[in-house]
Design a protein around this motif. Structure first.
Motif, short mmCIF file in Angstrom:
data_model
loop_
_atom_site.label_atom_id
_atom_site.label_comp_id
_atom_site.label_asym_id
_atom_site.label_seq_id
_atom_site.Cartn_x
_atom_site.Cartn_y
_atom_site.Cartn_z
N ASP A 103 0.82 -1.21 0.00
CA ASP A 103 0.00 0.00 0.00
C ASP A 103 0.86 1.26 0.00
OD1 ASP A 103 -2.60 1.39 0.48
OD2 ASP A 103 -1.66 1.86 2.40
N GLY A 104 2.04 1.17 0.56
CA GLY A 104 2.93 2.34 0.59
C GLY A 104 2.59 3.35 1.67
N SER A 105 1.75 2.97 2.63
CA SER A 105 1.36 3.93 3.67
C SER A 105 1.87 3.48 5.03
CB SER A 105 -0.16 4.07 3.71
OG SER A 105 -0.75 2.90 4.26
N PRO A 106 2.20 4.45 5.90
CA PRO A 106 2.58 4.12 7.28
C PRO A 106 1.48 3.39 8.04
CG PRO A 106 3.31 6.33 6.71
CD PRO A 106 2.41 5.86 5.58
N LEU A 107 0.24 3.55 7.63
CA LEU A 107 -0.85 2.83 8.28
C LEU A 107 -0.57 1.33 8.31
CD1 LEU A 107 -3.80 2.86 9.45
CD2 LEU A 107 -4.57 2.48 7.09
N HIS A 108 0.08 0.83 7.25
CA HIS A 108 0.40 -0.60 7.16
C HIS A 108 1.90 -0.86 7.29
CE1 HIS A 108 -3.72 -1.50 6.21
NE2 HIS A 108 -3.71 -0.62 5.25
N ALA A 109 2.59 0.12 7.86
CA ALA A 109 4.06 -0.01 7.98
C ALA A 109 4.67 -0.37 6.63
CB ALA A 109 4.46 -1.03 9.03
N SER A 110 4.05 0.16 5.56
CA SER A 110 4.46 -0.14 4.19
C SER A 110 5.26 1.04 3.65
CB SER A 110 3.21 -0.42 3.34
OG SER A 110 3.55 -0.59 1.99
N PHE A 111 6.53 1.09 4.02
CA PHE A 111 7.39 2.20 3.58
C PHE A 111 8.84 1.77 3.69
CE2 PHE A 111 6.33 2.95 8.08
CZ PHE A 111 7.60 2.91 8.65
N ASN A 112 9.73 2.57 3.13
CA ASN A 112 11.17 2.34 3.24
C ASN A 112 11.74 3.28 4.30
OD1 ASN A 112 10.27 1.69 0.48
ND2 ASN A 112 12.42 1.25 0.06
N ASN A 113 12.39 2.73 5.28
CA ASN A 113 13.16 3.56 6.19
C ASN A 113 14.37 4.12 5.43
OD1 ASN A 113 11.86 3.59 8.81
ND2 ASN A 113 12.26 1.39 8.85
N PRO A 114 15.05 5.15 5.99
CA PRO A 114 16.24 5.67 5.31
C PRO A 114 17.22 4.56 4.96
CG PRO A 114 15.63 7.10 7.13
CD PRO A 114 14.72 5.89 7.21
N GLY A 115 17.65 4.52 3.73
CA GLY A 115 18.63 3.53 3.28
C GLY A 115 18.07 2.15 3.00
N GLU A 116 16.78 1.97 3.18
CA GLU A 116 16.18 0.64 3.06
C GLU A 116 15.68 0.37 1.64
OE1 GLU A 116 12.82 -2.04 5.48
OE2 GLU A 116 12.74 0.14 5.54
N THR A 117 15.70 -0.91 1.24
CA THR A 117 15.14 -1.35 -0.03
C THR A 117 13.92 -2.22 0.25
OG1 THR A 117 17.27 -1.27 -1.18
CG2 THR A 117 15.59 -2.72 -2.11
N ARG A 118 12.85 -1.98 -0.51
CA ARG A 118 11.60 -2.71 -0.28
C ARG A 118 10.90 -2.92 -1.61
NH1 ARG A 118 7.85 -2.81 4.27
NH2 ARG A 118 5.78 -3.41 3.53
N THR A 119 10.27 -4.06 -1.78
CA THR A 119 9.56 -4.36 -3.03
C THR A 119 8.06 -4.25 -2.83
OG1 THR A 119 11.33 -5.78 -3.85
CG2 THR A 119 9.15 -6.10 -4.81
N TYR A 120 7.44 -3.51 -3.74
CA TYR A 120 6.00 -3.32 -3.75
C TYR A 120 5.44 -4.04 -4.98
CZ TYR A 120 7.20 0.62 -0.65
OH TYR A 120 7.69 1.39 0.36
N THR A 121 4.35 -4.75 -4.84
CA THR A 121 3.78 -5.52 -5.94
C THR A 121 2.46 -4.89 -6.39
OG1 THR A 121 4.79 -7.54 -5.09
CG2 THR A 121 2.99 -7.79 -6.67
#
Ligand code: CU
Length: 334
Positions: A103-121
């Protein structure tokens, strides 16, 4: 300037399997690929000069807006977001299907912290028939993506500072453009710039140009393009003589909304330096305007175009200054 880069970025967004087809014949649609393909793209979020942030397809290539991402109905796009900044941020799409984890929202802890890599589908689907002569719409449309985590839980800081871009979902058989332009009305700016520094988009007479218009921020706008018009439907083109779509040259462009259309550059009116602008007068007068330069078919400059460009770059956008400069000051024609 995103004009040249947009098409290349777009091709990259489609994945290598489709790039040769785009290069060979941009007008004839894509080859029939199996529905349900998964493509992967890596996006780099970076800090930019001027207190801006951008998304890019490679390190050091972030832009505002970010690259146009494309997919076909039924396909899946795996977006790996590399956060090279010291800010919390994310990528949140409109128009497609996703789980709460993507979702890309903090509501679902769906975000990248500084320096972090994350995959969104991001998934999508084709139109399907339902009971009662109804049709469940497919995902095709001129959508967009943006940050949803920088500054506030809604990404207000990231959106304000440039973390946004176009997401085009095509239906198989859709006509592909020669050029793609993305125009983002973001508070009192266009692509985070103010006239005369707003983008000048360029095409040659007769080229098929695809515009994607996106609204962001906290103000309401109207997008107007001079001398060109489009059908107010999914593609901007009439489907046949009985198509009831209104034909327009001005459309509301409000925060979070988007639309797109294709036109043939200069069709019926010829080449020239045509304006695009917000039609809220207080907004166009203070810099929400830019140019669509339609060159001659051979790429040369049409008569008067350079003079118009010079005028645009020289003229005052402050109404008081324009009035004070009379009779030599200019105000926008509308
Ligand atoms: Cu406006």
């Amino acid at each position: 300037m995103l004009v040249g880069g947009a098409l290349a970025a777009s091709a990259a967004g489609l994945g290598t399997a489709l790039t040769p087809a785009l290069a060979r014949s941009p007008q004839q649609g894509l080859p029939a690929l199996a529905v349900g393909a998964t493509r992967k793209v890596t996006i780099y979020a970076e800090a930019l000069p001027g207190n801006l942030y951008g998304y890019g397809l490679a390190p050091g290539q972030a832009t505002v807006p970010g690259p146009t991402l494309e997919m076909y109905e039924g396909d899946t796009l795996e977006v790996t977001l590399v956060n090279t900044t010291n800010q919390r941020l994310s990528i949140h799409p409109h128009g497609v299907d996703y789980s709460t984890e993507s979702d890309g929202s903090p509501l679902h802890a769906s975000f990248n912290n500084p320096g972090e890599t994350r995959t969104y589908t991001w998934r999508s689907h084709e139109m399907t028939a339902a009971a009662g002569r109804r049709f469940m719409p497919g995902s095709a449309g001129y959508w967009h993506y943006h940050d949803h985590a920088m500054g506030t839980d809604h990404g207000t800081g990231g959106v304000a500072r440039g973390l946004y871009g176009a997401l085009t979902v095509r239906r198989r058989g859709d006509i592909l453009p020669d050029k793609q332009f993305t125009v983002v009305f973001n508070d009192m700016q266009i692509n985070n710039k103010v006239a005369p520094d707003t983008p000048m988009f360029e095409a040659n007479l007769g080229q098929r140009v695809e515009w994607t218009a996106i609204g962001h921020g906290s103000l309401f706008h109207t997008f107007h393009l001079h001398a060109h018009r489009w059908a107010d439907n999914r593609t901007g083109m009439l489907e046949g003589p009985a198509d009831p779509s209104l034909v327009i040259d001005n459309k509301d462009l409000n925060p979070g909304s988007s639309f797109g259309f294709q036109v043939l550059a200069g069709e019926g009116v010829g080449p020239g330096a045509w304006m695009y602008h917000c039609h809220v007068q207080a907004h166009s007068d203070t810099g929400m305007a830019g140019l669509f330069l339609v060159r001659n078919a051979d790429g040369s400059m049409p008569p008067g175009a350079q003079e118009a460009i010079d005028r645009f770059h020289g003229h005052a956008h402050d109404p008081a200054a324009a009035a004070a400069a009379q009779p030599h000051g200019h105000v926008h024609g509308g």
